[in-house]
Design a protein around this motif. Structure first.
Motif, mmCIF file in Angstrom:
data_model
loop_
_atom_site.group_PDB
_atom_site.id
_atom_site.type_symbol
_atom_site.label_atom_id
_atom_site.label_comp_id
_atom_site.label_asym_id
_atom_site.label_seq_id
_atom_site.Cartn_x
_atom_site.Cartn_y
_atom_site.Cartn_z
ATOM 1 N N TYR A 223 0.966 -1.360 0.049
ATOM 2 C CA TYR A 223 0.075 0.057 0.164
ATOM 3 C C TYR A 223 0.862 1.203 -0.052
ATOM 4 O O TYR A 223 2.044 1.275 0.512
ATOM 5 C CB TYR A 223 -0.887 0.108 1.175
ATOM 6 N N VAL A 224 0.427 2.354 -0.757
ATOM 7 C CA VAL A 224 1.216 3.521 -0.802
ATOM 8 C C VAL A 224 0.305 4.938 -0.648
ATOM 9 O O VAL A 224 -0.691 4.876 -1.140
ATOM 10 C CB VAL A 224 2.070 3.435 -2.219
ATOM 11 N N VAL A 225 0.889 5.871 -0.024
ATOM 12 C CA VAL A 225 0.290 6.928 0.140
ATOM 13 C C VAL A 225 1.505 7.868 -0.431
ATOM 14 O O VAL A 225 2.611 7.713 0.183
ATOM 15 C CB VAL A 225 -0.042 7.549 1.548
ATOM 16 N N ALA A 226 1.075 8.665 -1.484
ATOM 17 C CA ALA A 226 2.146 9.362 -2.426
ATOM 18 C C ALA A 226 1.535 10.783 -2.882
ATOM 19 O O ALA A 226 0.558 10.833 -2.943
ATOM 20 C CB ALA A 226 2.612 8.705 -3.214
ATOM 21 N N THR A 227 2.496 11.709 -2.645
ATOM 22 C CA THR A 227 2.153 13.179 -3.280
ATOM 23 C C THR A 227 3.176 13.510 -4.468
ATOM 24 O O THR A 227 4.277 12.931 -4.456
ATOM 25 C CB THR A 227 2.207 14.111 -2.177
ATOM 26 N N VAL A 228 2.888 14.360 -5.252
ATOM 27 C CA VAL A 228 3.760 14.882 -6.158
ATOM 28 C C VAL A 228 4.915 15.721 -5.576
ATOM 29 O O VAL A 228 4.693 16.493 -4.758
ATOM 30 C CB VAL A 228 3.005 15.586 -7.310
ATOM 31 N N ARG A 229 6.071 15.445 -6.008
ATOM 32 C CA ARG A 229 7.169 16.208 -5.421
ATOM 33 C C ARG A 229 7.306 17.926 -6.007
ATOM 34 O O ARG A 229 6.843 18.055 -7.087
ATOM 35 C CB ARG A 229 8.572 15.544 -5.640
#
Length: 229
Positions: A223-229
């Motif tokens: 599972y991943v929670v990611a945001t744009v850098r």
């Protein structure tokens, strides 16, 4: 007696041939279990939905009132729980006509949700009904060929969105790797283009421009929670 008979047959046909037969049989049995298990569920969903409670990860990661885009929403079961818990205005997209129709039926009385049939790239070019604060891709990436291209496009189009991802983990148990050693298909689904090791998924997201904030493992899935850098 049965054990002796088994090893007698094994000596006759050879250990390596027997292990391949057993590994293929394991694949067949697991597939049949899944088919029958869904038949036995009152709502027709795979029992993993209720037993692993994977919907909770997504519902807890969406803030109340966030706009939500579910790519590969299938029959809408996951999106239904997200909207129910968070009151999120949402759009679900699925390439499969039957799945999209099932999702449309699920949300027929819910004006907060729009379900669109089609390829997500084409749908985005024509225009989504909302700008997402959250993008969900639950067991979707592993089915795609140009994963990196789609991730880069999402990062470019929606730089403020949070990405919530779930994919099957390649090294989830020793038997998967053992099947690979013996040339037996170890994928959970024949339509999977890949199954990820953690470092592979994190690298793919980083290359597409995402910063990974969380990456827990549950029930042999990443599972991943990611945001744009």
């Amino acid at each position: 007696m049965k054990r002796k008979l088994f090893f007698l047959i094994t000596r006759i046909i050879g250990g390596r041939r027997m292990i391949r037969i057993l590994l293929k049989l394991d694949n067949l049995i697991n597939n049949l279990i899944s088919v029958l298990a869904m038949e036995l569920e009152p709502d027709g969903l795979h029992p993993k939905h209720r037993l692993t409670r994977y919907h909770d990860f997504f519902a807890q990661a969406v803030r109340r009132g966030d706009t939500c885009l579910d790519i590969g929403c299938a029959n809408g079961a996951l999106l239904y729980d997200v909207v129910r818990v968070t009151d999120a205005p949402a759009c679900g997209v699925d390439l499969d006509a039957a799945a999209a129709k099932a999702a449309q039926e699920r949300f027929r009385h819910d004006s907060r949700v729009t379900i669109v049939e089609g390829d997500i790239r084409e749908v985005m070019r024509k225009g989504l009904p909302l700008v997402p604060d959250v993008i969900i891709m639950s067991n979707v990436l592993e089915h795609l060929d140009d994963r990196a291209g789609l991730l880069r496009e999402l990062a470019t189009r929606f730089p403020a969105a949070r990405m919530l991802i779930r994919v099957p983990q390649k090294d989830r148990e020793w038997l998967v790797l053992y099947k690979d050693e013996h040339g037996v298909d170890s994928r959970l689904d024949a339509t999977h283009r890949c199954e990820y090791r953690r470092e592979e998924l994190l690298r793919e997201l980083a290359d597409a421009g995402f910063h990974v904030e969380e990456h827990p493992t549950r029930w042999g899935e990443l599972y991943v929670v990611a945001t744009v850098r």
